[in-house]
Design an enzyme around this catalytic site. Structure first.
Site, PDB file in Angstrom:
ATOM      1  N   GLU A  92       0.824  -1.250   0.001  1.00 22.44           N
ATOM      2  CA  GLU A  92       0.043  -0.055  -0.023  1.00 22.44           C
ATOM      3  C   GLU A  92       0.885   1.134   0.039  1.00 22.44           C
ATOM      4  OE1 GLU A  92      -3.110  -0.158   2.857  1.00 22.44           O
ATOM      5  OE2 GLU A  92      -3.647  -2.144   2.647  1.00 22.44           O
ATOM      6  N   ASP A 129      -8.045 -11.193   4.986  1.00 23.43           N
ATOM      7  CA  ASP A 129      -6.943  -9.918   5.365  1.00 23.43           C
ATOM      8  C   ASP A 129      -5.828 -10.010   6.044  1.00 23.43           C
ATOM      9  OD1 ASP A 129      -6.699  -7.149   5.015  1.00 23.43           O
ATOM     10  OD2 ASP A 129      -8.481  -6.544   6.124  1.00 23.43           O
ATOM     11  N   GLU A 131      -6.459  -6.434  -2.901  1.00 22.06           N
ATOM     12  CA  GLU A 131      -6.150  -5.233  -2.565  1.00 22.06           C
ATOM     13  C   GLU A 131      -4.682  -4.786  -3.031  1.00 22.06           C
ATOM     14  OE1 GLU A 131      -6.684  -2.241   1.277  1.00 22.06           O
ATOM     15  OE2 GLU A 131      -5.996  -4.356   1.516  1.00 22.06           O
ATOM     16  N   GLU A 140      -9.069   3.073   1.532  1.00 21.23           N
ATOM     17  CA  GLU A 140      -8.910   2.867   2.776  1.00 21.23           C
ATOM     18  C   GLU A 140      -8.076   3.981   3.539  1.00 21.23           C
ATOM     19  OE1 GLU A 140      -8.663  -0.937   4.282  1.00 21.23           O
ATOM     20  OE2 GLU A 140      -9.992  -1.899   2.502  1.00 21.23           O
TER      21      GLU A 140
END
Length: 649
Positions: A164, A402, A451, A457
């Site tokens: 991310e 997750d 993701e 998010e």
């Protein structure tokens, strides 16, 4: 001294006699790989005669033997392939042409090196035929870039990452002292008119590939080692505290992952790329039961609908989930996700919270044509492998799993165990806290999204200046769960959104366009039904956008600045356009992709005149267009434009 000299000359002559060069040219003739076999194996790549990479090295260290050091070539074989296949989940195209020429080099000792040349890139992989389990100590993946190369990369301090990180733009020769890891995929601008996307496919029983700087315009591959011991942190993380001295313990008779390079001189071809799919393993079984689609999601908006029709206390409870099911049913959305909060404990994947009547919700959803997907930590799934059998029997349609945050061999194998078990019980999977797609989604197409992206998010940390790279890099490698759909839109200087009033950066038209532009087999509607009911014309548009496509065309694109893309589903065409930070971006696109002789009704959404400051400002319009029409698209900074065109009956 004379004997030593003679011996040296003998070795040199032996190497010279073994030295061979093999040229592999793509079917269209524009791409060439030149492979040199001397005391090591190197390869150079040319596009339209332009040198892209020179003397890249490839080697594999297995059980103390380096495959590629002083190789003895036994034989070689050229081959070709030109087939068309239909992926079970069509993220870009319902039919993909896989056309390449190949070269196989077989070496003494039971190993081979395979190369493929496509008209849009090249790929290679190792193949071994050792009749025992082996320890892979390392794989040498070295890329020599032309001087002046810059790159757009995600960088991490360690191998333990959810992928991310924001993109960084770096000049490779200036990046020599850091030990940060470069994540795949990344995009290199070679400074000679060509760009190159680097990633991998057919990743199985092996760790993910990362890169580090080796200085002097060189990146070298690096891999997480096999974890031997770990430290649990909370309910969802295990950090490696002791590791082996090898990166994989694996079957000695196997094919290793493909390392691939998509090479283009038009940025839009990155968006259209299907290289991961072309190199991926074939589906393991019939997957015709899979149902991709959109998802109503409660976590981003804190499960907090409100208003005159909400006569209950909202939250992670039965009444709220029924409300989400009703919303999904109204707009034809096939799933809802019950995220963190549905279970009594995140470590127990079987016991719902006392406020959640899951059997009742499953029955309620089934009556309304809405399936339920349950969120779980990877650790809970790993320790309770019977979750698939038990929950599928109750009617759960899939899992959102997750917080893996690792890319070593154990974790890569965890992904495949999940995919296999879920497929056995006809369940779909979404991976969060995940690495990038690497072909598993084609071997097990029930894996509908990952993701592995800096998505919404991240709230105020999700900037269009970063997201504008995603169609050219992250989505070029495979599906991504960015979680679009915000109805509260802001420009970055005024951002102040927090759950339950979560907000996004970028205009309203930008948010709508993301549904056309971004690819995901499970596409979230991340905002609250309250916000969607309050914005019906926007909700009607986004809930009608498909998640699978027959055709994808990049119309006008500049990586890092803007993208205008058309996609077809059946006889309907959609356009999604987004802009980065340029003020008042103006482009004109031809609609010559529409079927000739037909008139189309077009509904479009564009930035309003004040969207550069008040991002909520948008306009909806209608028009009639044909294949001879052209559309002028005006976008505010961090803005967008989107449309659907349907032929008149």
């Amino acid at each position: 001294m004379r004997k030593i000299t003679i011996a040296f000359v003998g070795v040199f002559l032996c190497i010279a006699m073994q030295a061979k060069t093999f040229d592999l040219v793509s079917p269209g003739g524009n791409m060439k790989v030149s492979v040199n076999v001397t005391d090591r194996i190197t390869y150079s790549v040319y596009a339209d005669g332009v040198e892209i990479m020179k003397d890249n090295s490839a080697a594999l260290s297995v059980d103390g033997q380096e495959l590629g050091a002083r190789p003895v070539l036994k034989s070689h074989r050229y081959d070709n392939c030109d087939v068309v296949f239909s992926p079970a989940v069509a993220y870009k195209f319902s039919s993909i042409r896989n056309s390449f020429n190949s070269l196989r080099l077989d070496f003494k000792g039971g190993w081979s090196l395979l190369f493929r040349a496509y008209d849009d890139g090249v790929a290679y992989r190792f193949v071994t035929d050792f009749r025992k389990t082996v320890d892979v100590r390392d794989e040498m993946v070295r890329i020599n870039f032309p001087e002046g190369t810059s790159a757009v990369v995600q960088r991490s301090d360690s191998f333990e990452t959810p992928y991310e990180e924001p993109y960084s733009q770096i000049l490779l020769d200036a990046w020599q002292v850091e030990r940060k890891k470069v994540l795949l995929p990344f995009l290199a601008d070679l400074g000679n008119g060509y760009k190159m996307l680097v990633s991998e496919s057919a990743l199985t029983d092996y760790p993910c590939l990362f890169f580090e700087s080796a200085g002097n315009w060189v990146l070298k591959g690096t891999f997480p080692k096999v974890p031997l011991e770990g430290r649990q942190l909370g309910d969802r993380y295990i950090y490696t505290t002791k590791e082996a001295d090898y990166i994989a313990r694996t079957d000695g008779s196997r094919q290793f992952p493909w390392r691939y390079f998509v090479i283009v001189n038009e940025d839009g071809r990155l968006i259209e790329s299907t290289m991961t799919a072309r190199l991926a393993d074939k589906p393991v079984e019939d997957m015709s039961w899979i149902r991709p689609g959109q998802v109503s999601w409660e976590w981003w908006n804190a499960a907090a609908p409100y208003g005159p029709d909400v006569d209950f206390v909202s939250g992670f409870n039965t009444d709220t989930y029924k409300y989400y099911i009703d919303f999904a049913s109204k707009y034809g959305i096939p799933y809802i996700i019950m995220d963190e909060g549905w279970a009594k404990s995140t470590e127990d994947p079987f016991t719902p919270s006392s406020s959640v009547d899951l059997p009742e919700l499953l029955s309620y959803g089934e009556e309304r044509g809405v399936g339920i997907i349950l969120w779980m930590t990877w650790l809970a799934v790993d320790r309770n492998p019977d979750v698939f059998e038990r929950w599928s029997a109750q009617g759960v349609k899939g899992f959102k799993i997750d917080f893996m945050n690792r890319s070593d061999q154990y974790m890569v194998n965890f992904y495949e165990r999940v995919a296999e078990a879920a497929a056995k019980h006809r369940m779909v999977v979404s991976f969060h806290g995940a690495f990038k797609p690497s072909g598993l989604e084609y071997k097990y197409p029930n894996v509908l999204t990952y993701e592995g992206v800096r998505g919404m998010e991240n709230m105020g940390g999700c900037l269009p200046s970063n997201s504008i790279w995603l169609p050219f890099i992250r989505n070029a490698a495979g599906p991504m769960d960015y979680t679009p759909g915000a109805m509260i839109s802001m420009q970055p200087e005024s951002y102040c959104g927090n759950r339950p009033n979560a907000a996004s950066i970028g205009t309203r038209a930008y948010q709508l366009a993301l549904y056309v532009l971004f690819e995901s087999g499970l596409q979230m509607l991340s905002d609250s039904p309250t916000m969607y009911y309050s914005n019906p014309e926007c909700t009607e548009f986004i809930s009608d956008v498909p998640v699978v496509w027959d055709e994808t065309r990049a119309l006008q694109c500049k990586a890092g600045r803007y993208a205008v893309v058309a996609k077809r589903s059946g006889d309907r065409w959609y356009i999604g356009a987004v802009n980065g930070t340029d003020d008042n971006m103006e482009v004109e696109v031809s609609l010559d992709f529409l079927e000739k002789g037909k008139t189309y009704d077009m509904v479009y959404f564009k930035d309003g005149p004040n969207a550069f400051r008040q991002a909520m400002d948008y306009r909806r319009g209608m028009d009639k267009v044909t294949s001879g029409s052209a559309v002028k698209i005006n976008m505010a900074r961090n803005g967008g434009w989107t449309a659907v065109m349907e032929p008149q009956q």
